[in-house]
Design an enzyme around this catalytic site. Sequence first.
Site, PDB file in Angstrom:
ATOM      1  N   THR A 132       0.833  -1.213   0.000  1.00 52.55           N
ATOM      2  CA  THR A 132       0.000   0.000   0.000  1.00 52.55           C
ATOM      3  C   THR A 132       0.865   1.260   0.000  1.00 52.55           C
ATOM      4  OG1 THR A 132      -1.529   1.264   1.385  1.00 52.55           O
ATOM      5  CG2 THR A 132      -0.111  -0.280   2.524  1.00 52.55           C
ATOM      6  N   ASP A 133       0.273   2.357  -0.459  1.00 51.96           N
ATOM      7  CA  ASP A 133       0.987   3.646  -0.399  1.00 51.96           C
ATOM      8  C   ASP A 133       1.111   4.154   1.036  1.00 51.96           C
ATOM      9  OD1 ASP A 133      -1.670   4.358   0.018  1.00 51.96           O
ATOM     10  OD2 ASP A 133      -1.751   5.870  -1.562  1.00 51.96           O
ATOM     11  N   GLU A 134       0.309   3.575   1.958  1.00 52.00           N
ATOM     12  CA  GLU A 134       0.309   4.095   3.336  1.00 52.00           C
ATOM     13  C   GLU A 134       1.646   3.875   4.050  1.00 52.00           C
ATOM     14  OE1 GLU A 134      -3.098   3.465   5.735  1.00 52.00           O
ATOM     15  OE2 GLU A 134      -4.478   3.639   4.044  1.00 52.00           O
ATOM     16  N   TYR A 157      -2.006  -0.522  10.989  1.00 52.03           N
ATOM     17  CA  TYR A 157      -2.140  -1.177   9.678  1.00 52.03           C
ATOM     18  C   TYR A 157      -0.917  -0.883   8.804  1.00 52.03           C
ATOM     19  CZ  TYR A 157      -3.380  -1.612   4.737  1.00 52.03           C
ATOM     20  OH  TYR A 157      -3.340  -1.911   3.400  1.00 52.03           O
ATOM     21  N   LYS A 161       2.035  -3.398   7.346  1.00 47.89           N
ATOM     22  CA  LYS A 161       2.326  -3.579   5.912  1.00 47.89           C
ATOM     23  C   LYS A 161       3.790  -3.211   5.637  1.00 47.89           C
ATOM     24  CE  LYS A 161      -0.074  -4.611   2.930  1.00 47.89           C
ATOM     25  NZ  LYS A 161      -0.466  -5.948   2.373  1.00 47.89           N
TER      26      LYS A 161
HETATM   27  P1  NAD Z   1      -9.865  -7.170   1.991  1.00 47.84           P
HETATM   28  O1  NAD Z   1      -9.879  -6.889   3.458  1.00 47.84           O
HETATM   29  O2  NAD Z   1     -11.061  -6.864   1.174  1.00 47.84           O
HETATM   30  O3  NAD Z   1      -9.509  -8.714   1.739  1.00 47.84           O
HETATM   31  C1  NAD Z   1      -8.506  -9.384   2.441  1.00 47.84           C
HETATM   32  C2  NAD Z   1      -8.663 -10.885   2.179  1.00 47.84           C
HETATM   33  O4  NAD Z   1      -7.623 -11.567   2.900  1.00 47.84           O
HETATM   34  C3  NAD Z   1      -9.997 -11.453   2.661  1.00 47.84           C
HETATM   35  O5  NAD Z   1     -10.546 -12.328   1.680  1.00 47.84           O
HETATM   36  C4  NAD Z   1      -9.619 -12.253   3.911  1.00 47.84           C
HETATM   37  O6  NAD Z   1     -10.462 -13.377   4.152  1.00 47.84           O
HETATM   38  C5  NAD Z   1      -8.190 -12.686   3.565  1.00 47.84           C
HETATM   39  N1  NAD Z   1      -7.398 -12.957   4.776  1.00 47.84           N
HETATM   40  C6  NAD Z   1      -7.286 -12.149   5.869  1.00 47.84           C
HETATM   41  N2  NAD Z   1      -6.519 -12.771   6.794  1.00 47.84           N
HETATM   42  C7  NAD Z   1      -6.136 -13.955   6.276  1.00 47.84           C
HETATM   43  C8  NAD Z   1      -5.342 -15.029   6.748  1.00 47.84           C
HETATM   44  N3  NAD Z   1      -4.790 -14.995   7.973  1.00 47.84           N
HETATM   45  N4  NAD Z   1      -5.127 -16.089   5.945  1.00 47.84           N
HETATM   46  C9  NAD Z   1      -5.683 -16.148   4.706  1.00 47.84           C
HETATM   47  N5  NAD Z   1      -6.478 -15.171   4.216  1.00 47.84           N
HETATM   48  C10 NAD Z   1      -6.699 -14.082   4.986  1.00 47.84           C
HETATM   49  O7  NAD Z   1      -8.580  -6.406   1.448  1.00 47.84           O
HETATM   50  P2  NAD Z   1      -8.349  -5.637   0.069  1.00 47.84           P
HETATM   51  O8  NAD Z   1      -8.826  -4.257   0.207  1.00 47.84           O
HETATM   52  O9  NAD Z   1      -8.819  -6.486  -1.038  1.00 47.84           O
HETATM   53  O10 NAD Z   1      -6.745  -5.584   0.055  1.00 47.84           O
HETATM   54  C11 NAD Z   1      -5.982  -6.666  -0.466  1.00 47.84           C
HETATM   55  C12 NAD Z   1      -4.508  -6.346  -0.355  1.00 47.84           C
HETATM   56  O11 NAD Z   1      -4.220  -5.134  -1.056  1.00 47.84           O
HETATM   57  C13 NAD Z   1      -4.032  -6.107   1.081  1.00 47.84           C
HETATM   58  O12 NAD Z   1      -2.759  -6.668   1.215  1.00 47.84           O
HETATM   59  C14 NAD Z   1      -3.983  -4.588   1.221  1.00 47.84           C
HETATM   60  O13 NAD Z   1      -3.019  -4.196   2.156  1.00 47.84           O
HETATM   61  C15 NAD Z   1      -3.594  -4.195  -0.193  1.00 47.84           C
HETATM   62  N6  NAD Z   1      -4.046  -2.852  -0.629  1.00 47.84           N
HETATM   63  C16 NAD Z   1      -5.367  -2.487  -0.518  1.00 47.84           C
HETATM   64  C17 NAD Z   1      -5.773  -1.241  -1.003  1.00 47.84           C
HETATM   65  C18 NAD Z   1      -7.225  -0.797  -0.925  1.00 47.84           C
HETATM   66  O14 NAD Z   1      -7.521   0.353  -1.259  1.00 47.84           O
HETATM   67  N7  NAD Z   1      -8.154  -1.638  -0.534  1.00 47.84           N
HETATM   68  C19 NAD Z   1      -4.848  -0.376  -1.592  1.00 47.84           C
HETATM   69  C20 NAD Z   1      -3.500  -0.777  -1.668  1.00 47.84           C
HETATM   70  C21 NAD Z   1      -3.116  -2.026  -1.205  1.00 47.84           C
HETATM   71  O1  DAU Z   2      -4.146   4.063   0.522  1.00 45.45           O
HETATM   72  C1  DAU Z   2      -4.373   2.690   0.397  1.00 45.45           C
HETATM   73  C2  DAU Z   2      -5.222   2.204   1.548  1.00 45.45           C
HETATM   74  O2  DAU Z   2      -6.549   2.678   1.292  1.00 45.45           O
HETATM   75  C3  DAU Z   2      -5.223   0.684   1.699  1.00 45.45           C
HETATM   76  O3  DAU Z   2      -3.933   0.254   2.025  1.00 45.45           O
HETATM   77  C4  DAU Z   2      -6.203   0.258   2.807  1.00 45.45           C
HETATM   78  O4  DAU Z   2      -6.264  -1.155   2.867  1.00 45.45           O
HETATM   79  C5  DAU Z   2      -7.569   0.797   2.449  1.00 45.45           C
HETATM   80  O5  DAU Z   2      -8.487   0.477   3.469  1.00 45.45           O
HETATM   81  C6  DAU Z   2      -7.512   2.316   2.246  1.00 45.45           C
HETATM   82  O6  DAU Z   2      -7.239   2.990   3.505  1.00 45.45           O
HETATM   83  P1  DAU Z   2      -7.972   4.352   3.911  1.00 45.45           P
HETATM   84  O7  DAU Z   2      -7.917   4.476   5.379  1.00 45.45           O
HETATM   85  O8  DAU Z   2      -7.474   5.490   3.117  1.00 45.45           O
HETATM   86  O9  DAU Z   2      -9.482   4.002   3.394  1.00 45.45           O
HETATM   87  P2  DAU Z   2     -10.914   4.263   4.063  1.00 45.45           P
HETATM   88  O10 DAU Z   2     -11.936   3.956   3.022  1.00 45.45           O
HETATM   89  O11 DAU Z   2     -11.040   3.621   5.393  1.00 45.45           O
HETATM   90  O12 DAU Z   2     -10.901   5.834   4.288  1.00 45.45           O
HETATM   91  C7  DAU Z   2     -10.722   6.735   3.210  1.00 45.45           C
HETATM   92  C8  DAU Z   2     -10.717   8.149   3.780  1.00 45.45           C
HETATM   93  O13 DAU Z   2     -12.027   8.450   4.276  1.00 45.45           O
HETATM   94  C9  DAU Z   2      -9.779   8.318   4.957  1.00 45.45           C
HETATM   95  O14 DAU Z   2      -9.244   9.641   4.915  1.00 45.45           O
HETATM   96  C10 DAU Z   2     -10.691   8.181   6.187  1.00 45.45           C
HETATM   97  C11 DAU Z   2     -12.000   8.727   5.680  1.00 45.45           C
HETATM   98  N1  DAU Z   2     -13.231   8.125   6.252  1.00 45.45           N
HETATM   99  C12 DAU Z   2     -13.337   6.764   6.274  1.00 45.45           C
HETATM  100  C13 DAU Z   2     -14.464   6.154   6.785  1.00 45.45           C
HETATM  101  C14 DAU Z   2     -14.576   4.652   6.841  1.00 45.45           C
HETATM  102  C15 DAU Z   2     -14.264   8.941   6.683  1.00 45.45           C
HETATM  103  O15 DAU Z   2     -14.177  10.193   6.625  1.00 45.45           O
HETATM  104  N2  DAU Z   2     -15.381   8.343   7.194  1.00 45.45           N
HETATM  105  C16 DAU Z   2     -15.523   6.973   7.271  1.00 45.45           C
HETATM  106  O16 DAU Z   2     -16.576   6.509   7.771  1.00 45.45           O
END
Ligand code: NAD
Ligand code: DAU
Length: 350
Positions: A132-134, A157, A161
């Site tokens: 992730t970019d975080e 988190y 990562k």
């Molecule tokens: P998600 O939470 O939707 O899905 C995670 C999946 O991992 C689920 O299916 C869960 O059952 C599985 N999982 C969790 N713990 C596990 C374990 N111990 N063993 C096996 N499986 C397990 O997550 P996502 O948003 O699809 O993110 C996927 C990946 O991409 C993550 O590594 C996250 O850090 C990364 N990522 C997400 C975002 C985003 O915006 N969502 C952005 C950048 C990177």
């Molecule tokens: O940047 C990549 C990341 O983006 C991934 O690595 C994470 O897995 C993914 O969950 C996401 O993280 P964020 O914290 O940025 O996403 P989220 O949707 O939780 O929140 C987006 C923005 O909105 C953040 O600034 C927090 C804000 N927010 C979020 C929620 C859930 C609100 O203002 N209200 C809310 O209820």
Amino acid sequence: MKKNILITGGAGFIGSHVIRLFVNKYPNTNIINLDKLTYAGNLENISDIDKKDNYKFIKGDITNADFIYDLFKKYDFEGVIHLAAESHVDRSITNPNEFINTNVFGTANLLNAAKDAWKDNYSDKLFYHISTDEVYGSLGETGLFTETTAYDPRSPYSASKASSDHLVRAYRHTYGLPTVISNCSNNYGANQFPEKLIPLSINNIKNNKQIPIYGKGENIRDWLFVQDHANAIELIYRKGKAGETYNIGGNNEWTNVDLIHRLCKVMDEELGKKKGTSEKLITFVKDRAGHDLRYAIDSSKLQTELGWKPSVTFEQGIVLTVKWYLENEKWLNNIISGDYKKYYQKQYHN
Ligand code: NAD
Ligand code: DAU
């Protein structure tokens, strides 16, 4: 003999799009989906491909070292694409250990198993870690994260990562394991669990509930359509160079408040409501602890070296996303389980 690719977390949001892409694009490769099916994992996300000959689902936990070791003995994997993780920042603030366990120890188990299974011949193998970019921390008003930006994770988190990224690089440096990492910005699109900002807001608007914006809504995220992330992952798996890192992002920055206004406009149009109806649900609530101000990705390396570019604009992607959630009410209702309701009440007190 067909080759085998292991994809972890394939029942989650991004993983399900990656699984579908690989299963359809590589009919002569077995795609093995390893997922624990936590609250965020949902096999309905991939029900359209689960009968395909080249697809296999295995329910399992990456934190179980023996199980992972045996899996690598049983299958001759040519590659691993590792997405399984705990992914929600707010949950990491209330329960950090779950994140450390899954994201750090789980990744270490996969690295150990790959290192040992592949030790006689690393050529034509790849351990691809999705990050992730975080991990780069928080930007001020200007600048972009590049692949060489120093790590500065600021939530449990992102720290978990970042730790997993460091382990991946350490295994490359110490053992020569062929690894690649990509760091992506915020994804949006179909199948995202409704605890994240966009699907949570769509669900709340649909049910005439308040849209909770943290703090003043001035935080900025760089949003990318999930299928464009999946396309980037496929390209990097195929063409990325071992030892390299690639940033993936949409060049698409929005403050949370502007994003929600845009979403409200699309929701009004799609629901046939009077302009301005959904906006009335916006409510400013207590800020997230340690809330990072701004993320923004420079993806020029991926664009120039591997030729990736996003396929949809945000304006197109957000309409597609809203339509998907409105057309897939059953999907949404099925996952809004008792566990989700409890989490929602605890987080937002209503
Ligand atoms: P998600 O939470 O939707 O899905 C995670 C999946 O991992 C689920 O299916 C869960 O059952 C599985 N999982 C969790 N713990 C596990 C374990 N111990 N063993 C096996 N499986 C397990 O997550 P996502 O948003 O699809 O993110 C996927 C990946 O991409 C993550 O590594 C996250 O850090 C990364 N990522 C997400 C975002 C985003 O915006 N969502 C952005 C950048 C990177
Ligand atoms: O940047 C990549 C990341 O983006 C991934 O690595 C994470 O897995 C993914 O969950 C996401 O993280 P964020 O914290 O940025 O996403 P989220 O949707 O939780 O929140 C987006 C923005 O909105 C953040 O600034 C927090 C804000 N927010 C979020 C929620 C859930 C609100 O203002 N209200 C809310 O209820």
